[in-house]
Write an enzyme that holds these catalytic residues in place. Structure first.
Site, mmCIF file in Angstrom:
data_model
loop_
_atom_site.group_PDB
_atom_site.id
_atom_site.type_symbol
_atom_site.label_atom_id
_atom_site.label_comp_id
_atom_site.label_asym_id
_atom_site.label_seq_id
_atom_site.Cartn_x
_atom_site.Cartn_y
_atom_site.Cartn_z
ATOM 1 N N HIS A 1 -0.417 3.499 -10.246
ATOM 2 C CA HIS A 1 -1.292 3.962 -9.151
ATOM 3 C C HIS A 1 -0.456 4.766 -8.132
ATOM 4 C CE1 HIS A 1 -4.354 3.827 -6.056
ATOM 5 N NE2 HIS A 1 -5.112 2.979 -6.723
ATOM 6 N N GLU B 1 -2.978 9.059 -10.934
ATOM 7 C CA GLU B 1 -2.566 7.821 -11.588
ATOM 8 C C GLU B 1 -2.668 7.924 -13.112
ATOM 9 O OE1 GLU B 1 -5.179 4.862 -9.843
ATOM 10 O OE2 GLU B 1 -5.383 6.133 -8.077
ATOM 11 N N GLN C 1 -9.153 -7.269 -8.232
ATOM 12 C CA GLN C 1 -9.062 -5.804 -8.251
ATOM 13 C C GLN C 1 -7.654 -5.365 -8.669
ATOM 14 O OE1 GLN C 1 -10.903 -3.020 -7.338
ATOM 15 N NE2 GLN C 1 -9.526 -1.648 -6.241
ATOM 16 N N ARG D 1 0.688 -6.515 -9.587
ATOM 17 C CA ARG D 1 1.188 -5.852 -8.374
ATOM 18 C C ARG D 1 1.445 -6.807 -7.223
ATOM 19 N NH1 ARG D 1 -3.787 -2.599 -5.447
ATOM 20 N NH2 ARG D 1 -5.325 -4.257 -5.516
ATOM 21 N N ARG E 1 0.852 -1.197 0.000
ATOM 22 C CA ARG E 1 0.000 0.000 0.000
ATOM 23 C C ARG E 1 0.887 1.247 0.000
ATOM 24 N NH1 ARG E 1 -5.000 0.763 -1.140
ATOM 25 N NH2 ARG E 1 -5.579 -1.069 0.089
HETATM 26 O O1 TA6 Z 1 -7.486 4.173 -8.226
HETATM 27 C C1 TA6 Z 1 -8.492 4.394 -7.323
HETATM 28 C C2 TA6 Z 1 -8.968 3.074 -6.790
HETATM 29 O O2 TA6 Z 1 -9.414 2.245 -7.824
HETATM 30 C C3 TA6 Z 1 -10.062 3.372 -5.744
HETATM 31 O O3 TA6 Z 1 -11.343 3.046 -6.189
HETATM 32 C C4 TA6 Z 1 -9.579 2.688 -4.505
HETATM 33 O O4 TA6 Z 1 -10.294 1.639 -4.051
HETATM 34 C C5 TA6 Z 1 -8.112 2.486 -4.760
HETATM 35 O O5 TA6 Z 1 -7.920 2.385 -6.138
HETATM 36 C C6 TA6 Z 1 -7.335 1.450 -3.990
HETATM 37 O O6 TA6 Z 1 -7.500 0.161 -4.455
HETATM 38 P P1 TA6 Z 1 -6.816 -1.041 -3.700
HETATM 39 O O7 TA6 Z 1 -7.195 -2.279 -4.437
HETATM 40 O O8 TA6 Z 1 -5.328 -0.809 -3.753
HETATM 41 O O9 TA6 Z 1 -7.331 -1.018 -2.288
#
Ligand code: TA6
Length: 312
Positions: free
Chosen positions: A167, A271, A84, A89, A66
């Site tokens: 990101h 990003e 997600q 990553r 993070r």
């Molecule tokens: O880039 C923004 C985002 O997609 C948000 O919606 C938010 O949830 C963030 O990324 C973090 O995502 P993660 O999977 O790293 O918790």
């Protein structure tokens, strides 16, 4: 014949994970974990950290790190059926000992080339062979450049399609005092409103609550002005049409287990991304997406976004 060697060091990071350290003269440095091909640190000549790393970051698979610069590939967010932000990553990358030549205008010798290829398990989730090469370069002026080259190496003749984002978590002194310039008047999808499409008004973007927006067809330069620090981050990007701006603010932060409750005050994600128009590659084709970050004194006023001049 003497061969020029890139000057990087391989070291052990948190939890014994391998990391690469790039050092430039005048004390500047950057660090990249092979876990995630993840840049976790970028420091200026005063040793100040320019990226935000969560106070509760977990350096252990399968949790992505993070903070710093997570790589979202082959999927941004939940734009698809994969996990997600895709799997790049939280995979172990390798140092690429013999990358194809990459023209660079940097005189720096502090860079490293990394590569990610899919594992058998990755191929089950996303049945495409690829080579994802990334160069991380710490330039002679302290600028940090990430160049991604993604190649379709499928032997079954099939194209593939992906979305992508760097990101980046920038470190800021106080989010309430930060302004983003370069995205005014653009259309965006608001993640907090079912990705409905809106048009940004004419002013620079400021922050007073949770923000999660995907700006579309953005210019190649964006500036993040940190009033308190008197510092401006200049983001330059190529091959990446979109730009996501994210800050979770207080309530949402508390739902993110690896983000400190107060971290949101000192971070801002801007990003460089390819989301609205996913990238499609036929076998043998390669895509390139480049991100260049600089940190310069804020010596210009609002509405005069010309970061090149600032650098001069
Ligand atoms: O880039 C923004 C985002 O997609 C948000 O919606 C938010 O949830 C963030 O990324 C973090 O995502 P993660 O999977 O790293 O918790």
């Amino acid at each position: 014949m003497a061969t020029e060697r890139p000057s990087f060091e391989l070291a052990k990071g948190i939890n014994g994970l391998d990391k690469i350290i790039l050092r430039e003269s005048r004390n500047r440095s950057a660090e990249v974990y092979l876990y995630g091909g993840h840049v976790t640190s970028w420091k200026n000549e005063n040793g100040e950290e320019l990226l935000h790393l969560s106070s509760k970051a977990v350096f252990k698979a399968p949790k992505p790190i993070r903070g710093g610069i997570p790589l979202c590939f082959p999927q941004f967010s939940n734009f698809g059926t994969l996990e997600q932000h895709g799997f790049a990553r939280n995979r172990i990358w390798e140092v690429d000992a013999s990358p194809p030549p990459l023209p660079t205008n940097s005189s720096s010798n502090a860079y490293v080339d990394l590569i990610l290829r899919p594992s058998e398990d990755d191929l089950k989730a996303w049945p495409h062979n690829f080579e994802f090469r990334m160069r991380v370069d710490l330039g002679s002026e302290g600028e940090l450049t990430l160049t991604s080259r993604i190649r379709n190496t499928n032997s079954d003749g099939k194209p593939f399609t992906f979305t992508f984002a760097y990101h980046t978590y920038f470190s800021v002194s106080d989010i309430s005092e930060v302004r983003v310039e370069g995205l005014e008047t653009l259309d965006y999808l608001d993640n907090l409103k079912n990705r409905e499409r809106f048009t940004e008004q004419g002013d620079a973007i400021t922050f007073e609550s949770e923000t999660d927006k995907i700006y579309l067809s953005t210019p190649t330069e964006i500036a993040i002005l940190d009033h308190e620090k008197k510092r401006t981050f200049v983001v330059r990007k190529d091959g990446l049409a979109d730009a996501v701006v994210w800050n979770p603010w207080d309530k949402r932060s508390k739902t993110i287990s690896d983000l400190g409750d107060e971290d949101y005050k000192h971070m801002l994600c801007v990003e460089a991304a390819a989301i609205e128009r996913p990238i499609t590659l036929k076998p043998g084709e390669e895509w390139k997406g480049r991100l260049e970050l600089s940190a310069v004194p804020s010596s210009y006023s609002s509405g005069q976004l010309d970061p090149k001049k600032v650098l001069e």
